[in-house]
Design a protein around this motif. Structure first.
Motif, PDB file in Angstrom:
ATOM      1  N   UNK A  50     -51.444 -75.308  19.566  1.00 38.69           N
ATOM      2  CA  UNK A  50     -51.371 -76.708  19.720  1.00 38.69           C
ATOM      3  C   UNK A  50     -49.902 -77.188  20.445  1.00 38.69           C
ATOM      4  N   UNK A  51     -48.968 -76.504  20.080  1.00 36.61           N
ATOM      5  CA  UNK A  51     -47.548 -76.795  20.729  1.00 36.61           C
ATOM      6  C   UNK A  51     -47.703 -76.326  22.309  1.00 36.61           C
ATOM      7  N   UNK A  52     -48.133 -75.538  22.508  1.00 36.70           N
ATOM      8  CA  UNK A  52     -48.138 -75.341  23.977  1.00 36.70           C
ATOM      9  C   UNK A  52     -49.343 -76.056  24.860  1.00 36.70           C
ATOM     10  N   UNK A  85     -50.153 -78.934  23.895  1.00 31.71           N
ATOM     11  CA  UNK A  85     -49.712 -80.583  24.449  1.00 31.71           C
ATOM     12  C   UNK A  85     -48.953 -80.668  25.588  1.00 31.71           C
ATOM     13  N   UNK A  86     -48.058 -79.488  25.853  1.00 28.83           N
ATOM     14  CA  UNK A  86     -47.262 -79.507  26.891  1.00 28.83           C
ATOM     15  C   UNK A  86     -48.075 -79.287  28.364  1.00 28.83           C
ATOM     16  N   UNK A  87     -49.300 -78.782  28.363  1.00 33.90           N
ATOM     17  CA  UNK A  87     -50.322 -78.512  29.447  1.00 33.90           C
ATOM     18  C   UNK A  87     -50.994 -79.738  29.658  1.00 33.90           C
ATOM     19  N   UNK A  88     -51.380 -80.557  28.475  1.00 35.11           N
ATOM     20  CA  UNK A  88     -52.000 -81.687  28.390  1.00 35.11           C
ATOM     21  C   UNK A  88     -52.005 -82.495  29.954  1.00 35.11           C
ATOM     22  N   UNK A  89     -50.863 -82.757  30.349  1.00 33.02           N
ATOM     23  CA  UNK A  89     -50.612 -83.660  31.547  1.00 33.02           C
ATOM     24  C   UNK A  89     -51.178 -82.987  32.684  1.00 33.02           C
ATOM     25  N   UNK A  90     -50.809 -81.644  32.768  1.00 37.62           N
ATOM     26  CA  UNK A  90     -51.232 -80.766  33.956  1.00 37.62           C
ATOM     27  C   UNK A  90     -53.077 -80.931  34.047  1.00 37.62           C
TER      28      UNK A  90
END
Length: 145
Positions: free
Chosen positions: A100-102, A104-109
């Motif tokens: 879930x942490x990484x 969230x970082x990828x969600x924009x991409x």
């Protein structure tokens, strides 16, 4: 025009001489229609008439990439951005895992890849529609015509 023989007029296309019945040669559209089977681009050809000289048929230069097939041939090869992102995510999942942490970082991409992929698919569908609706044309002129 004194280049008539037996009710025919001399018509020149790309240096080749053709004796055409006068009834056809005197009408620009009938003349274009007579030569279009040789080359589809002649449907819009320019007809040049000068007193005392043979009739000239001049093919208008076409635009590069004017047909869907020409566009596809000249288009760069590319992969749907959504598919490319999917491959990246699978590779990342195998190498480092996704939590879930990484994620969230990828969600924009991911959102950007989805939007780009949707636009890519729509463009592809439009090109396919255009290809399906285009009429076939001959790209070769038989030797001797």
């Amino acid at each position: 025009m004194n280049n008539s023989t037996n009710n025919k007029l001399l018509v020149i296309y790309e240096g080749q001489q053709h004796w055409i019945p006068e009834a056809i040669a005197q009408n620009d559209q009938l003349l274009r229609d007579a030569f279009t089977p040789l080359c589809a681009e002649l449907a819009n050809a320019e007809i040049e008439r000068k007193a005392g000289q043979p009739i000239q048929i001049i093919k208008k230069p076409g635009k590069k990439g004017s047909s869907p097939l020409e566009y596809l041939i000249t288009a760069p090869e590319e992969i749907n951005p959504a598919l490319a992102m999917c491959c990246q995510l699978r590779q990342r999942q195998i190498c480092t895992g996704i939590d879930w942490q990484n994620a969230e970082q990828l969600s924009a991409e991911i959102e950007e890849a989805i939007a780009s992929g949707t636009a890519f698919s729509e463009l592809l569908n439009q090109t396919l529609k255009s290809l399906k609706s285009s009429s076939p044309t001959s790209s070769l002129i038989p030797e001797g015509f």
